[in-house]
Design a protein around this motif. Structure first.
Motif, short mmCIF file in Angstrom:
data_model
loop_
_atom_site.label_atom_id
_atom_site.label_comp_id
_atom_site.label_asym_id
_atom_site.label_seq_id
_atom_site.Cartn_x
_atom_site.Cartn_y
_atom_site.Cartn_z
N MET A 1 -21.54 -29.84 -34.76
CA MET A 1 -21.69 -28.99 -35.91
C MET A 1 -23.01 -28.24 -35.79
O MET A 1 -24.04 -28.83 -35.57
N VAL A 2 -22.94 -26.93 -35.93
CA VAL A 2 -24.12 -26.08 -35.83
C VAL A 2 -24.63 -25.71 -37.22
O VAL A 2 -25.83 -25.55 -37.44
N THR A 3 -23.74 -25.58 -38.16
CA THR A 3 -24.10 -25.18 -39.52
C THR A 3 -25.04 -26.21 -40.14
O THR A 3 -24.78 -27.41 -40.06
N PRO A 4 -26.12 -25.75 -40.76
CA PRO A 4 -27.02 -26.70 -41.43
C PRO A 4 -26.29 -27.47 -42.52
O PRO A 4 -25.45 -26.92 -43.23
N ARG A 5 -26.58 -28.74 -42.64
CA ARG A 5 -25.96 -29.56 -43.68
C ARG A 5 -26.58 -29.30 -45.05
O ARG A 5 -25.93 -29.53 -46.07
N GLU A 6 -27.82 -28.84 -45.09
CA GLU A 6 -28.48 -28.57 -46.37
C GLU A 6 -27.86 -27.34 -47.02
O GLU A 6 -27.84 -26.26 -46.43
N HIS A 7 -27.41 -27.49 -48.24
CA HIS A 7 -26.72 -26.41 -48.94
C HIS A 7 -27.55 -25.13 -49.00
O HIS A 7 -27.02 -24.03 -48.82
N ALA A 8 -28.83 -25.24 -49.24
CA ALA A 8 -29.69 -24.06 -49.38
C ALA A 8 -29.85 -23.27 -48.08
O ALA A 8 -30.21 -22.10 -48.10
N ARG A 10 -27.31 -22.93 -45.79
CA ARG A 10 -25.98 -22.64 -45.27
C ARG A 10 -25.34 -21.53 -46.10
O ARG A 10 -25.46 -21.49 -47.30
N GLY A 11 -24.64 -20.65 -45.46
CA GLY A 11 -23.89 -19.60 -46.15
C GLY A 11 -22.46 -20.06 -46.39
O GLY A 11 -22.18 -21.26 -46.43
N SER A 12 -21.55 -19.12 -46.49
CA SER A 12 -20.15 -19.48 -46.74
C SER A 12 -19.37 -19.56 -45.44
O SER A 12 -18.26 -19.08 -45.32
N GLN A 13 -19.98 -20.18 -44.44
CA GLN A 13 -19.31 -20.34 -43.16
C GLN A 13 -19.68 -21.69 -42.55
O GLN A 13 -20.67 -22.29 -42.92
N VAL A 14 -18.83 -22.14 -41.63
CA VAL A 14 -19.07 -23.35 -40.86
C VAL A 14 -18.97 -22.98 -39.40
O VAL A 14 -18.04 -22.28 -38.99
N ALA A 15 -19.94 -23.41 -38.62
CA ALA A 15 -19.96 -23.12 -37.19
C ALA A 15 -19.95 -24.43 -36.41
O ALA A 15 -20.72 -25.34 -36.69
N LEU A 16 -19.03 -24.49 -35.45
CA LEU A 16 -18.89 -25.66 -34.59
C LEU A 16 -19.14 -25.25 -33.15
O LEU A 16 -18.73 -24.17 -32.73
N ARG A 17 -19.78 -26.12 -32.40
CA ARG A 17 -20.03 -25.85 -30.98
C ARG A 17 -19.01 -26.62 -30.14
O ARG A 17 -18.71 -27.78 -30.41
N HIS A 18 -18.46 -25.93 -29.13
CA HIS A 18 -17.51 -26.55 -28.21
C HIS A 18 -17.64 -25.85 -26.86
O HIS A 18 -17.83 -24.63 -26.81
N ASP A 19 -17.55 -26.60 -25.77
CA ASP A 19 -17.69 -26.00 -24.44
C ASP A 19 -16.68 -24.90 -24.17
O ASP A 19 -16.95 -23.96 -23.44
N ASN A 20 -15.49 -25.01 -24.76
CA ASN A 20 -14.46 -23.99 -24.56
C ASN A 20 -14.10 -23.37 -25.91
O ASN A 20 -12.94 -23.32 -26.31
N SER A 21 -15.12 -22.90 -26.61
CA SER A 21 -14.90 -22.39 -27.97
C SER A 21 -13.99 -21.17 -28.00
O SER A 21 -13.23 -20.99 -28.95
N TYR A 22 -14.03 -20.34 -26.97
CA TYR A 22 -13.15 -19.17 -26.95
C TYR A 22 -11.69 -19.62 -26.97
O TYR A 22 -10.89 -19.14 -27.77
N GLY A 23 -11.33 -20.54 -26.10
CA GLY A 23 -9.97 -21.06 -26.06
C GLY A 23 -9.58 -21.77 -27.34
O GLY A 23 -8.44 -21.66 -27.80
#
Length: 85
Positions: A1-8, A10-23
């Protein structure tokens, strides 16, 4: 998980890291989960309460888990890069 856990922080998105994120993103689009790829290894998902219900988020999480667990993102059709995901 890349998105900060602290509400303040974080925006209205969630970002996850994966070696094959494009796929992963391409496979999820085929499953009806719309996200976008951010180089080099980020899967990004936006959340807008006007458009999404709780059940939509729940279903998306289940599909994300399934695509990663079954490694369907490794299908060769998801390796071909498009200009836009």
């Amino acid at each position: 998980m890349v998105t900060p856990r602290e509400h303040a922080r974080r925006g209205s998105q969630v970002a996850l890291r994966h070696d094959n994120s494009y796929g992963v993103i391409r496979a999820l689009i085929d499953q009806g989960v719309i996200g976008d790829f951010r180089a080099p290894d980020i899967c990004r998902f936006g959340f807008t309460p006007l458009y999404l219900r709780f059940v939509d988020v729940y279903d998306a999480v289940e599909r994300i888990a399934a695509v990663i667990e079954d490694a369907s993102y490794l299908d060769e059709r998801y390796a071909v890069r498009s200009a836009v995901t």
